[in-house]
Design a protein around this motif. Sequence first.
Motif, PDB file in Angstrom:
ATOM      1  N   GLN A  26       0.845  -1.365  -0.029  1.00 37.75           N
ATOM      2  CA  GLN A  26       0.055   0.083   0.185  1.00 37.75           C
ATOM      3  C   GLN A  26       0.876   1.279   0.145  1.00 37.75           C
ATOM      4  N   ALA A  27       0.447   2.137  -0.498  1.00 38.84           N
ATOM      5  CA  ALA A  27       1.097   3.749  -0.385  1.00 38.84           C
ATOM      6  C   ALA A  27       1.413   4.025   0.970  1.00 38.84           C
ATOM      7  N   PRO A  28       2.678   4.583   1.153  1.00 41.27           N
ATOM      8  CA  PRO A  28       2.925   4.978   2.549  1.00 41.27           C
ATOM      9  C   PRO A  28       1.919   5.760   3.265  1.00 41.27           C
ATOM     10  N   ARG A  29       1.673   5.851   4.565  1.00 40.96           N
ATOM     11  CA  ARG A  29       0.659   6.580   5.087  1.00 40.96           C
ATOM     12  C   ARG A  29       1.184   7.889   5.436  1.00 40.96           C
ATOM     13  N   LEU A  30       0.748   9.186   4.943  1.00 39.64           N
ATOM     14  CA  LEU A  30       1.100  10.546   5.082  1.00 39.64           C
ATOM     15  C   LEU A  30       0.079  11.332   5.997  1.00 39.64           C
ATOM     16  N   VAL A  31      -0.746  10.712   6.154  1.00 35.69           N
ATOM     17  CA  VAL A  31      -1.452  11.335   7.263  1.00 35.69           C
ATOM     18  C   VAL A  31      -2.242  10.247   8.168  1.00 35.69           C
ATOM     19  N   GLU A  32      -2.403  10.454   9.562  1.00 30.99           N
ATOM     20  CA  GLU A  32      -3.011   9.500  10.417  1.00 30.99           C
ATOM     21  C   GLU A  32      -4.142  10.356  10.967  1.00 30.99           C
ATOM     22  N   ARG A  33      -5.222   9.312  11.473  1.00 25.10           N
ATOM     23  CA  ARG A  33      -6.132  10.063  11.997  1.00 25.10           C
ATOM     24  C   ARG A  33      -5.979  10.482  13.362  1.00 25.10           C
ATOM     25  N   GLY A  34      -6.585  11.753  13.623  1.00 22.49           N
ATOM     26  CA  GLY A  34      -6.332  12.671  14.769  1.00 22.49           C
ATOM     27  C   GLY A  34      -5.329  13.474  14.676  1.00 22.49           C
ATOM     28  N   GLN A  35      -4.415  13.494  13.269  1.00 23.79           N
ATOM     29  CA  GLN A  35      -3.255  14.424  13.154  1.00 23.79           C
ATOM     30  C   GLN A  35      -3.741  15.832  12.827  1.00 23.79           C
ATOM     31  N   ARG A  36      -3.208  16.833  13.285  1.00 24.80           N
ATOM     32  CA  ARG A  36      -3.269  18.347  12.646  1.00 24.80           C
ATOM     33  C   ARG A  36      -2.891  18.301  11.335  1.00 24.80           C
ATOM     34  N   VAL A  37      -3.436  18.754  10.348  1.00 22.80           N
ATOM     35  CA  VAL A  37      -3.205  18.940   8.941  1.00 22.80           C
ATOM     36  C   VAL A  37      -3.375  20.330   8.486  1.00 22.80           C
ATOM     37  N   THR A  38      -2.771  20.615   7.427  1.00 20.45           N
ATOM     38  CA  THR A  38      -3.025  21.810   6.654  1.00 20.45           C
ATOM     39  C   THR A  38      -3.976  21.391   5.289  1.00 20.45           C
ATOM     40  N   VAL A  39      -5.144  22.284   5.088  1.00 21.02           N
ATOM     41  CA  VAL A  39      -5.893  21.932   3.928  1.00 21.02           C
ATOM     42  C   VAL A  39      -5.720  23.273   3.066  1.00 21.02           C
ATOM     43  N   ILE A  40      -5.374  23.070   1.940  1.00 25.39           N
ATOM     44  CA  ILE A  40      -5.438  24.263   0.792  1.00 25.39           C
ATOM     45  C   ILE A  40      -6.351  24.164   0.006  1.00 25.39           C
ATOM     46  N   ALA A  41      -7.115  25.311  -0.166  1.00 21.11           N
ATOM     47  CA  ALA A  41      -8.182  25.357  -1.090  1.00 21.11           C
ATOM     48  C   ALA A  41      -7.468  26.852  -2.174  1.00 21.11           C
ATOM     49  N   GLU A  42      -7.390  26.474  -3.590  1.00 20.95           N
ATOM     50  CA  GLU A  42      -6.956  27.567  -4.386  1.00 20.95           C
ATOM     51  C   GLU A  42      -7.546  27.555  -5.378  1.00 20.95           C
ATOM     52  N   GLY A  43      -7.647  28.739  -6.237  1.00 21.04           N
ATOM     53  CA  GLY A  43      -7.995  28.733  -7.541  1.00 21.04           C
ATOM     54  C   GLY A  43      -7.433  30.125  -8.351  1.00 21.04           C
ATOM     55  N   PRO A  44      -7.766  30.392  -9.522  1.00 16.57           N
ATOM     56  CA  PRO A  44      -7.273  31.414 -10.095  1.00 16.57           C
ATOM     57  C   PRO A  44      -6.792  32.476  -9.488  1.00 16.57           C
ATOM     58  N   ALA A  45      -7.601  33.138  -8.646  1.00 21.15           N
ATOM     59  CA  ALA A  45      -7.067  34.369  -7.870  1.00 21.15           C
ATOM     60  C   ALA A  45      -7.148  34.349  -6.574  1.00 21.15           C
ATOM     61  N   PHE A  46      -7.133  33.139  -5.856  1.00 15.91           N
ATOM     62  CA  PHE A  46      -7.188  33.129  -4.383  1.00 15.91           C
ATOM     63  C   PHE A  46      -6.379  31.805  -4.053  1.00 15.91           C
ATOM     64  N   ARG A  47      -5.773  31.863  -2.717  1.00 17.65           N
ATOM     65  CA  ARG A  47      -5.195  30.734  -1.881  1.00 17.65           C
ATOM     66  C   ARG A  47      -5.703  30.599  -0.474  1.00 17.65           C
ATOM     67  N   ILE A  48      -6.242  29.883  -0.138  1.00 11.86           N
ATOM     68  CA  ILE A  48      -6.642  29.611   1.514  1.00 11.86           C
ATOM     69  C   ILE A  48      -6.007  28.441   1.967  1.00 11.86           C
ATOM     70  N   ALA A  49      -5.321  28.686   3.106  1.00 15.90           N
ATOM     71  CA  ALA A  49      -4.769  27.453   3.945  1.00 15.90           C
ATOM     72  C   ALA A  49      -5.463  27.456   5.304  1.00 15.90           C
ATOM     73  N   ARG A  50      -6.106  26.264   5.748  1.00 11.88           N
ATOM     74  CA  ARG A  50      -6.834  26.114   7.126  1.00 11.88           C
ATOM     75  C   ARG A  50      -6.105  24.982   7.750  1.00 11.88           C
ATOM     76  N   GLU A  51      -6.334  25.024   9.055  1.00 13.81           N
ATOM     77  CA  GLU A  51      -5.597  23.794   9.822  1.00 13.81           C
ATOM     78  C   GLU A  51      -6.813  23.135  10.239  1.00 13.81           C
ATOM     79  N   GLY A  52      -6.877  21.919  10.372  1.00  7.39           N
ATOM     80  CA  GLY A  52      -7.844  20.819  10.752  1.00  7.39           C
ATOM     81  C   GLY A  52      -7.456  19.779  11.347  1.00  7.39           C
ATOM     82  N   GLU A  53      -8.442  18.569  11.664  1.00  5.55           N
ATOM     83  CA  GLU A  53      -8.063  17.489  12.194  1.00  5.55           C
ATOM     84  C   GLU A  53      -8.369  16.459  11.416  1.00  5.55           C
ATOM     85  N   ALA A  54      -7.460  15.492  10.957  1.00  5.66           N
ATOM     86  CA  ALA A  54      -7.888  14.378   9.978  1.00  5.66           C
ATOM     87  C   ALA A  54      -8.728  13.265  10.707  1.00  5.66           C
ATOM     88  N   MET A  55      -9.643  12.948  10.008  1.00  6.34           N
ATOM     89  CA  MET A  55     -10.664  11.822  10.564  1.00  6.34           C
ATOM     90  C   MET A  55     -10.379  10.479  10.034  1.00  6.34           C
TER      91      MET A  55
END
Length: 218
Positions: free
Chosen positions: A156-185
Amino acid sequence: MLVTVVFIPNIAFANDEVLTQRVHQFLYEKTLMLGEEVVIDLRAPSPHLPACINPTPFLPNADQAPLGRISVGVRCGEQQSQVRYLQAQVDVIGPYAVASEDISRGTLITESMLDTQRGNLGELSSRTLTEADSIVGNVALRPIRSGSSFQAHDIQAPRLVERGQRVTVIAEGPAFRIAREGEAMDDGGLNERIRVRFGSREILEARITGDGVLQIDF
């Protein structure tokens, strides 16, 4: 590539020559890049069936390579509404990857751990991974002995995220980029989609792009 075609004699062959030729050509094209030598043993259709007009072959399981004993579907008629099946044995002689050493469970597989053997790919399990590119960089889920081929459920592919880990989630488009911190489920590897919780109520799904980093696809 050497291609050998064997037709099992059948009284209906003359009447269904177009059908059998179409199926043979279809299998030849599907196996063209799989190995160095291909042997196609195609059984002619039943003499009790009506002629197949405008035959269009297809594989019932499109995600599986046409190797070994297989069924080939054929759509017939002007509206392609009639379907029949032919049986074939497809043997392909070519290279496939094997372990060059004993690999322990949890080991990250590198190119130096692989060797190449030649044989009849049709005799391998349908879940055998023959290409090194689909094996290297993955983690062994069980011990793999030297000389063994690799099955899809072995790695299997190596795990890059584990449940309960604090992660950075990025949303971006042609004119914006937003980064938020959340918890992986969920746990997850590269390009897998998992759920991420923001605060106490908001839950979104995002795709893993790196170690602890995810992206929302629009």
